[in-house]
Design an enzyme around this catalytic site. Structure first.
Site, short mmCIF file in Angstrom:
data_model
loop_
_atom_site.label_atom_id
_atom_site.label_comp_id
_atom_site.label_asym_id
_atom_site.label_seq_id
_atom_site.Cartn_x
_atom_site.Cartn_y
_atom_site.Cartn_z
N GLY A 181 0.81 -1.22 0.00
CA GLY A 181 0.00 0.00 0.00
C GLY A 181 0.84 1.27 0.00
O GLY A 181 0.52 2.23 -0.71
N SER A 182 1.90 1.28 0.78
CA SER A 182 2.71 2.50 0.88
C SER A 182 3.34 2.85 -0.47
O SER A 182 3.27 4.00 -0.92
CB SER A 182 3.82 2.33 1.92
OG SER A 182 3.24 2.06 3.18
N ASN A 189 -8.37 3.84 8.05
CA ASN A 189 -7.80 2.71 8.78
C ASN A 189 -7.95 2.83 10.29
O ASN A 189 -7.90 1.83 10.99
CB ASN A 189 -6.32 2.54 8.42
CG ASN A 189 -5.55 3.83 8.48
OD1 ASN A 189 -5.90 4.82 7.83
ND2 ASN A 189 -4.48 3.85 9.25
N GLN A 218 -7.96 -0.36 3.06
CA GLN A 218 -8.86 -0.90 4.09
C GLN A 218 -10.18 -1.39 3.52
O GLN A 218 -10.91 -2.13 4.16
CB GLN A 218 -9.14 0.14 5.18
CG GLN A 218 -7.94 0.48 6.04
CD GLN A 218 -7.53 -0.64 6.98
OE1 GLN A 218 -8.35 -1.48 7.38
NE2 GLN A 218 -6.27 -0.69 7.36
N SER A 222 -3.29 -3.33 -0.71
CA SER A 222 -2.23 -4.03 -0.01
C SER A 222 -2.74 -5.41 0.41
O SER A 222 -3.76 -5.51 1.10
CB SER A 222 -1.81 -3.24 1.24
OG SER A 222 -0.90 -4.00 1.99
N HIS A 226 -1.76 -7.69 2.56
CA HIS A 226 -1.78 -8.18 3.95
C HIS A 226 -2.96 -7.65 4.76
O HIS A 226 -3.18 -8.08 5.90
CB HIS A 226 -0.44 -7.93 4.66
CG HIS A 226 -0.18 -6.52 5.10
ND1 HIS A 226 -0.47 -6.10 6.37
CD2 HIS A 226 0.38 -5.47 4.48
CE1 HIS A 226 -0.09 -4.82 6.50
NE2 HIS A 226 0.43 -4.43 5.35
N THR A 269 12.80 -8.14 -10.22
CA THR A 269 12.19 -9.44 -10.48
C THR A 269 10.91 -9.58 -9.66
O THR A 269 10.89 -9.28 -8.47
CB THR A 269 13.19 -10.56 -10.12
OG1 THR A 269 14.36 -10.35 -10.93
CG2 THR A 269 12.62 -11.93 -10.40
N CYS A 316 1.11 2.40 13.00
CA CYS A 316 2.29 3.13 12.56
C CYS A 316 2.67 4.23 13.55
O CYS A 316 3.83 4.59 13.67
CB CYS A 316 2.05 3.77 11.21
SG CYS A 316 1.24 2.67 10.07
C1 LIG Z 1 -1.87 -0.52 5.88
C2 LIG Z 1 -2.21 0.69 5.09
C3 LIG Z 1 -1.31 1.24 4.16
C4 LIG Z 1 0.07 0.70 3.99
O1 LIG Z 1 0.09 -0.54 3.36
P1 LIG Z 1 1.44 -1.43 3.45
O2 LIG Z 1 1.20 -2.55 2.51
O3 LIG Z 1 1.58 -1.84 4.86
O4 LIG Z 1 2.54 -0.54 2.97
C5 LIG Z 1 -1.73 2.32 3.44
N1 LIG Z 1 -2.95 2.85 3.60
C6 LIG Z 1 -3.84 2.35 4.46
C7 LIG Z 1 -5.19 2.98 4.59
C8 LIG Z 1 -3.50 1.27 5.26
O5 LIG Z 1 -4.39 0.79 6.14
#
Ligand SMILES: *Cc1c(COP(=O)(O)O)cnc(C)c1O
Length: 396
Positions: A70-71, A152, A180, A200, A202, A238, A325
Site C-alpha cells: 500500500g505505501s 484505517n 482498508q 495491499s 496483507h 524481479t 504506525c
Molecule cells: C496498511 C495501510 C497502508 C500501507 O500498506 P502497506 O502494505 O503496509 O505498505 C496504506 N494505507 C492504508 C489505509 C492502510 O491501512
C-alpha cells in the site's frame, strides 16, 4: 482467551492463499522474464493473477501494476499524478487530513518540490469528507484529488463514487487509497470514476510486502524504482511471484465471502459498539453507519491509551490505539485530532478491528474486559480524580 482484534493493522494469511503460494516458492522458481519454458510458466502465472485481480476491480489487466504494498502504491500514484500535472502547469493537489501517512508524507515531499497542497478538513466525529468541499476546493490548476476509500483508524467509509464523479466532471485525476476497503466493500473503478487506486494484500488475508497500483489506461506511471523492464517498465525488479499468487487468491476469497462476512461482522461490531457505549464518558469515533464492518474505535476520558492496550494484552486481547504506525510515539493520532478530539481525549483511544471469525462470546469478553480495565485505570488516574471532583470539565 486469545483474541486478535487488530485486523486493520494486518490480517492472518488465509490457508488458501498460503497454498496458492507454495508451488511458486518451490517448483516454479524461474524468472518470469526468462525466455525458456520454465520462465514462461512463471510469466503465465503472473499474467493470470493480473487478469484475476483486474476482474475483481472492474479493471483491465494492463491497468494493474504489482508493487511492494500500500505505501509504495500510494507514493507512486501521487507522484505520477503530480508529474502529469506539472507538465500542464497544474501544481495544486487536494487530499484530506485523515489520510494514511503514506499519502500525507508523500504530499509533504511534493510540497518541497513546489506543489501546493490543500488538505480538506473532515466532519467532526464522523470523519466524513463532504463531496461539496471537494468540488469547491478544485481549481483550474488542480492536478489531483486523493481521498481514501475507508479510514484505517476510525473505519469511516467515504463517499467515493460521488467524489469520483465530481473529479471526472471537472477533469481532475482521482486517487483513492482503498487498502482498508478491499475485500470488505465492492470496488469498481469505473462506477466510482477512479483513475488511480492502491491495495495491499496483507490487509485482506494475503501476504505482506505485496500490493497493487491500479492506473487507468493512458496514464503514464512515474517510476520510483529504475532498472529492468518488469511491470511494463513501470516497476523494476524481479517479480515477487509467490506473493502475487497469494494476493490473487486472497482477494478472490475475500470478494467471494464479502457479503457473508459483512452479514456476520456487522452485528458483532454493533454489539461491541453498544457494549462499550455503556462505559461512562466514552464516545465512538467515526461514523455510525458509513463504517467498515469490523471497525470499532472509542475514546475514554481520563485514561491513557497505551496502558489500556497493555492491560488488555494481559487479558489476551490484541488491540490498538490509533494506528499501528504511530503507536509508540507520544503524539496523539492525526485522525482523532482531525475529527475534533482534543489531545487529552485522543490519547485515551482504543481501536478494535474484528476478524471474520470473531464470535459473540469473544465480543462479550472484550466488552467486559474493556470495562474492567477502564475502571481500573481511572481508579489510578489523577486526571480522572480531578474530573470527578469538578476541578476539570468532562468533555465526553
Ligand atoms: C496498511 C495501510 C497502508 C500501507 O500498506 P502497506 O502494505 O503496509 O505498505 C496504506 N494505507 C492504508 C489505509 C492502510 O491501512
Amino acid at each position: 482467551m486469545h483474541i486478535y482484534a487488530d485486523n486493520a493493522a494486518t490480517t492472518a494469511m488465509s490457508r488458501k492463499a498460503i497454498e496458492a503460494m507454495l508451488p511458486y516458492m518451490d517448483r516454479v522458481y524461474a524468472n518470469p522474464s526468462s525466455l525458456h519454458s520454465a520462465g514462461q510458466e512463471a510469466k503465465s502465472a503472473l499474467e493470470d493473477a493480473r487478469r484475476r485481480i483486474a476482474a475483481l476491480l472492474g479493471a483491465r489487466p494492463e491497468e494493474i501494476t504489482f508493487t511492494s504494498g500500500g505505501s509504495e502504491s500510494d507514493n507512486q500514484a501521487l507522484i505520477t499524478a503530480a508529474e502529469i500535472g506539472e507538465k500542464k502547469g497544474r501544481l495544486h493537489l487536494i487530499s484530506t487530513s485523515i489520510e494514511h501517512h503514506a499519502v500525507l508524507h508523500t504530499l509533504e515531499k511534493l510540497k518541497k518540490r513546489g506543489f501546493e497542497v490543500t488538505l480538506l478538513p473532515v466532519e467532526p466525529v464522523t470523519g466524513l469528507v463532504s463531496p461539496a468541499s471537494v468540488a469547491s476546493a478544485i481549481r483550474p490548476d488542480t492536478a489531483l484529488v486523493s481521498v481514501m476509500y475507508a479510514n484505517n483508524e476510525i473505519g469511516t467509509v467515504e463517499p467515493i463514487a460521488e467524489i469520483g464523479r465530481i473529479c471526472r466532471e471537472k477533469g481532475v485525476l482521482f486517487h483513492t487509497d482503498a487498502v482498508q476497503a478491499a475485500g470488505h466493500l465492492p470496488i469498481d473503478v469505473n462506477r466510482d470514476c477512479i483513475d488511480l487506486l492502491s491495495l495491499s494484500a496483507h490487509k485482506f488475508h494475503g501476504p505482506k510486502g505485496i500490493g497493487v497500483l491500479y492506473a487507468r489506461k493512458g496514464l503514464r506511471l512515474s517510476t520510483l524504482i529504475e532498472g529492468g523492464a518488469q511491470e511494463r517498465g513501470k516497476r523494476a525488479g524481479t517479480e515477487n511471484l509467490a506473493s502475487v499468487m497469494g494476493m490473487a487468491k486472497a482477494l478472490e476469497e475475500a470478494c467471494e465471502n464479502m457479503e457473508a462476512g459483512a452479514a456476520r461482522l456487522i452485528p458483532l461490531r454493533d454489539r461491541l459498539i453498544q457494549g462499550l457505549s455503556a462505559i461512562p464518558h466514552s464516545a465512538l469515533n467515526g461514523d455510525r453507519l458509513h463504517r467498515l464492518p469490523g471497525n470499532v474505535n472509542f475514546c475514554f476520558e481520563g485514561i491513557e491509551g497505551e496502558s489500556l492496550l497493555l492491560l488488555l494484552d494481559d487479558k489476551g486481547i490484541a488491540a490498538s490505539s490509533g494506528s499501528a504506525c504511530t503507536s509508540g510515539s507520544l503524539d496523539p493520532s492525526h485522525v482523532l485530532l482531525a475529527i475534533g478530539r482534543v489531545h487529552d481525549v485522543a490519547h485515551g483511544s482504543l481501536r478494535l478491528t474484528l476478524g471474520e471469525d470473531a464470535t459473540e462470546e469473544e465480543v462479550d469478553y472484550i466488552i467486559r474486559s474493556v470495562g474492567e480495565v477502564v475502571g481500573q485505570l481511572r481508579g489510578m488516574s489523577p486526571v480522572w480524580r480531578e474530573l470527578c471532583a469538578g476541578e476539570r470539565r468532562f468533555i465526553l
